[in-house]
Design a protein around this motif. Structure first.
Motif, mmCIF file in Angstrom:
data_model
loop_
_atom_site.group_PDB
_atom_site.id
_atom_site.type_symbol
_atom_site.label_atom_id
_atom_site.label_comp_id
_atom_site.label_asym_id
_atom_site.label_seq_id
_atom_site.Cartn_x
_atom_site.Cartn_y
_atom_site.Cartn_z
ATOM 1 N N ASN A 97 0.836 -1.218 0.000
ATOM 2 C CA ASN A 97 0.000 0.000 0.000
ATOM 3 C C ASN A 97 0.856 1.247 0.000
ATOM 4 N N TYR A 98 0.195 2.375 -0.325
ATOM 5 C CA TYR A 98 0.884 3.654 -0.233
ATOM 6 C C TYR A 98 0.798 4.167 1.211
ATOM 7 N N LEU A 99 1.875 4.781 1.683
ATOM 8 C CA LEU A 99 1.971 5.230 3.070
ATOM 9 C C LEU A 99 0.822 6.164 3.453
ATOM 10 N N ASP A 100 0.519 7.155 2.598
ATOM 11 C CA ASP A 100 -0.527 8.103 2.980
ATOM 12 C C ASP A 100 -1.895 7.431 3.010
ATOM 13 N N GLU A 101 -2.117 6.467 2.131
ATOM 14 C CA GLU A 101 -3.421 5.804 2.125
ATOM 15 C C GLU A 101 -3.622 4.955 3.366
ATOM 16 N N ASP A 102 -2.513 4.458 3.951
ATOM 17 C CA ASP A 102 -2.632 3.628 5.142
ATOM 18 C C ASP A 102 -2.891 4.429 6.405
ATOM 19 N N ILE A 103 -2.636 5.731 6.349
ATOM 20 C CA ILE A 103 -2.841 6.549 7.550
ATOM 21 C C ILE A 103 -4.309 6.889 7.645
ATOM 22 N N SER A 161 -5.717 13.298 9.687
ATOM 23 C CA SER A 161 -5.538 13.882 8.361
ATOM 24 C C SER A 161 -4.299 14.751 8.263
ATOM 25 N N ARG A 162 -3.845 15.367 9.400
ATOM 26 C CA ARG A 162 -2.640 16.198 9.328
ATOM 27 C C ARG A 162 -1.451 15.329 8.943
ATOM 28 N N LEU A 163 -1.367 14.164 9.504
ATOM 29 C CA LEU A 163 -0.259 13.256 9.235
ATOM 30 C C LEU A 163 -0.307 12.827 7.773
ATOM 31 N N LYS A 164 -1.513 12.555 7.301
ATOM 32 C CA LYS A 164 -1.706 12.145 5.913
ATOM 33 C C LYS A 164 -1.229 13.257 4.977
ATOM 34 N N GLU A 165 -1.687 14.485 5.281
ATOM 35 C CA GLU A 165 -1.303 15.631 4.448
ATOM 36 C C GLU A 165 0.204 15.813 4.446
ATOM 37 N N THR A 166 0.816 15.617 5.631
ATOM 38 C CA THR A 166 2.271 15.775 5.723
ATOM 39 C C THR A 166 2.962 14.807 4.769
ATOM 40 N N VAL A 167 2.545 13.556 4.808
ATOM 41 C CA VAL A 167 3.176 12.562 3.928
ATOM 42 C C VAL A 167 2.948 12.935 2.470
ATOM 43 N N GLN A 168 1.717 13.324 2.142
ATOM 44 C CA GLN A 168 1.425 13.670 0.751
ATOM 45 C C GLN A 168 2.241 14.858 0.278
ATOM 46 N N CYS A 169 2.289 15.913 1.129
ATOM 47 C CA CYS A 169 3.027 17.115 0.715
ATOM 48 C C CYS A 169 4.510 16.811 0.527
ATOM 49 N N LEU A 170 5.034 15.913 1.360
ATOM 50 C CA LEU A 170 6.464 15.617 1.275
ATOM 51 C C LEU A 170 6.794 14.654 0.146
#
Lengths: 313, 315
Positions: A215-221, A225-234
């Motif tokens: 799986n993709y890291l952001d999809e598993d979070i 949502s802040r953590l998800k956004e952080t992964v996506q933005c990075l």
């Protein structure tokens, strides 16, 4: 009587983002009082029947109109600003108006190390505090630690990546995220990795995570949502930005989502707009330009289209 | 003030040639190395390095590393590097120290330097080690001490002198409350010390002293004494009076049964061009013996000679 076509075009001129100045001038400008009255009676959305027998502007719409008329001015002022001042002001607004912590994450994670530093400098000049101290002082929710950490980052930007460490950290993240609830120690590990590692290193972690878990890291979070956004933005900023743009261009978008349209286009026009456009087209099946033409109006629309055209087709 | 006695009209080329001569033949003429490098400021040393490279196509630093040894070599190596590069090396050595990192070095450099100087250090660290200071520090620490140090190192502090009295009062109260509840590592304590501007912190600490009769460091003692508490006290000392802090570091380095050369070198080399004179005066006052004398007693050989030269000894 006012032609129904005109009524329709005027209603459209007041909807979406920005206002269609030409339509307003050419239609409204020539209407007699009776035509304007007909318009008021015909558009139940904008006007309400007052008990004292007159059609009154819906207050909410007047406020909304103010936002729509100001959109071009705000976009132009932001476009002319030094990027450091622009980001500093966005940070301040995100912290105090709203608040919109996703914008804090967006700026902290999608800017280069020097750009983020510049924004922090400008924040000193404008507001006589550091953004770090203001966020630490004003945020009382659990996201505070993540926010301060990413805003304090000064990441290595060179090409060297330690693949072994990236693999290990991907494994660590997969163990932590698999758990039901994150305890303090787990959170600390995640924040440490996300706020200190270089972007190339994080992209390597993203890749290894997919290899390990499928799986993709952001999809598993889930949930956070802040953590998800952080992964996506990075790790996948184009994906993040095209999602934000899509939300801003929906017909039922709220004011905060609509403001994102100017913000993303003005701040990314000279950065990764080309990749964002490609990602948007691939994901939503329509070109960003086409969608903007559909939803935005007047000079504001033209300004946005001009900005995104800078990065070629 | 600086303790370095440099000549009025130094010539980098003449110095480079003299150093070359010192390396030739059997062994090294350490005296020459000391009397040249120990009497040049940072700009002059940089020019000498450049001149040496131009004349002999060799890095002076690498040559010194191979010619010298022991504490003497370590001291000269640190001395010849550019200040930000030197700090990067000191930080790296401190982080990698076993069994625990040397927290004092990290706190000294992040709290005493100006935000711009510290930024230059971070860049030098990235250039040298191909990783950021923050990621190495975070990886080698854990728990309360990590929270504190990563915060100290990450912040880009506001440099202005303005203070908000109301805030100083309320934050002094917050600190006092945390202390009475023995919640020393409370988020608020870390927040105040690691994010506020230096001026604001000093105002807060003054209010604390006024309201509670003693400086905060006296109250920051727990049982057992943790690394975190001592790091907190160190940070506060670095903010309030760093010269006094450095005097203590040197005093402790010299008083130990086996002298702590690393700390001694660090203080002398990093402060020689800044405030070593004031630190010497404080040392004299506190110990009734001049720092030169104390160093002469506790160290020997070329290392001793080099330190004394940096301390301002004329030939």
């Amino acid at each position: 009587m006012a032609a129904s076509d005109d009524v329709e075009s005027l209603a459209r001129a007041f909807s979406g983002v920005g206002v269609d100045e030409q339509a307003l001038i050419s239609v409204l400008g020539k209407w007699h009082p009776e035509q304007r009255q007909h318009f008021r009676k015909a558009t139940r959305d904008f006007f309400v029947e007052d008990e004292r027998q007159f059609e009154r502007w819906n207050d909410r719409h007047i406020l909304q109109l103010r936002h729509e008329f100001l959109r071009l001015k705000d976009a132009i002022v932001a476009w002319t600003m030094h990027p450091w001042e622009r980001d500093a002001r966005l940070l301040k607004e995100a912290l105090y108006k709203g608040p919109q912590y996703n914008v804090l994450i967006e700026i902290a994670c999608t800017r280069s190390s020097e750009e983020l530093l510049g924004a922090r400098r400008a924040y000193h000049s404008l507001f006589h505090h550091s953004i770090e101290e203001d966020v630490a002082f004003h945020v009382h929710t659990p996201e505070k630690e993540l926010l301060v950490a990413v805003l304090s980052s000064y990441r290595y930007e060179g090409p060297k990546v330690d693949e072994e460490t990236a693999k290990l950290e991907a494994k660590t993240l997969s163990d932590v995220i698999g758990k039901k609830g994150l305890n303090k120690e787990d959170e600390d590990v995640v924040i440490r990795i996300l706020s200190t590692r270089s972007k190339l290193h994080l992209k390597a972690i993203y890749k290894h995570y997919k290899a390990i878990t499928g799986n993709y890291l952001d999809e598993d979070i889930e949930g956070d949502s802040r953590l998800k956004e952080t992964v996506q933005c990075l790790c996948t900023p184009e994906k993040y930005f095209s999602q934000v743009l899509d939300a801003s261009l929906r017909y039922n978008a709220d004011e905060i989502s609509k403001e994102a349209l100017s913000r993303v286009i003005v701040t990314r026009a000279d950065a990764d707009m080309k990749q964002i456009k490609e990602e948007y087209h691939g994901k939503y099946g329509v070109s960003l330009g086409k969608k903007i033409e559909e939803v935005a109006n007047g000079n504001y629309r033209d300004f946005l289209l001009t900005l995104i055209a800078r990065s070629g087709e | 003030m600086s303790t370095i006695c440099f000549p009025e009209h130094p010539s980098p080329v003449a110095d480079a040639e003299a150093l070359r001569k010192a390396f030739q033949g059997w062994g090294t003429d350490e005296k020459a190395v000391i009397s040249i490098l120990g009497r040049r400021n940072a700009t002059q040393r940089k020019l000498i390095r450049q001149a040496y490279e131009d004349l002999y196509q060799e890095d002076l630093v690498k040559r010194l590393e191979s010619e010298l040894s022991g504490d003497f070599e370590r001291a000269v190596y640190r001395w010849i590097l550019d200040p930000e590069d030197r700090d990067a090396v000191l930080l790296h050595v401190a982080i990698k120290k076993t069994p625990v990192p040397d927290y004092r070095v990290i706190i000294e450099i992040s709290c005493i330097h100006s935000p711009e100087e510290f930024l230059a250090t971070k860049r030098a660290y990235q250039a040298r080690y191909k990783r950021s200071l923050e990621e190495d520090l975070a990886q080698h620490t854990s728990g309360d001490i990590r929270k504190f140090l990563v915060g100290l190192v990450g912040i880009y502090r506001y440099r202005g002198e303005e203070i908000t009295t109301k805030l100083a009062n309320s934050e002094a109260d917050i600190l006092h409350k945390a202390i009475t509840e023995k919640a020393f590592s409370h988020d608020e304590v870390v927040r105040i010390i690691s994010t506020r501007s230096k001026a604001q912190i000093l105002a807060t600490l003054n209010h604390y002293k006024d309201d509670h009769g003693a400086s905060i460091t006296k109250h920051l003692r727990g049982d057992p004494c943790s690394d975190y508490l001592s790091a907190l006290r160190t940070a506060i000392r670095c903010f309030t009076d760093h010269e006094k802090y450095y005097e203590k570091v040197i005093r402790q380095a010299l008083n130990r049964p086996s002298t702590d050369e690393e700390s001694l070198t660090r203080v002398v080399v990093t402060r020689a061009e800044k405030d070593l004179k004031e630190i010497k005066q404080l040392y004299q006052k506190r110990n009734n013996i001049s720092l030169d004398h104390a160093v002469a007693k506790e160290t020997s050989g070329d290392y001793n000679a080099f330190l004394l030269t940096l301390l301002g000894k004329q030939d």
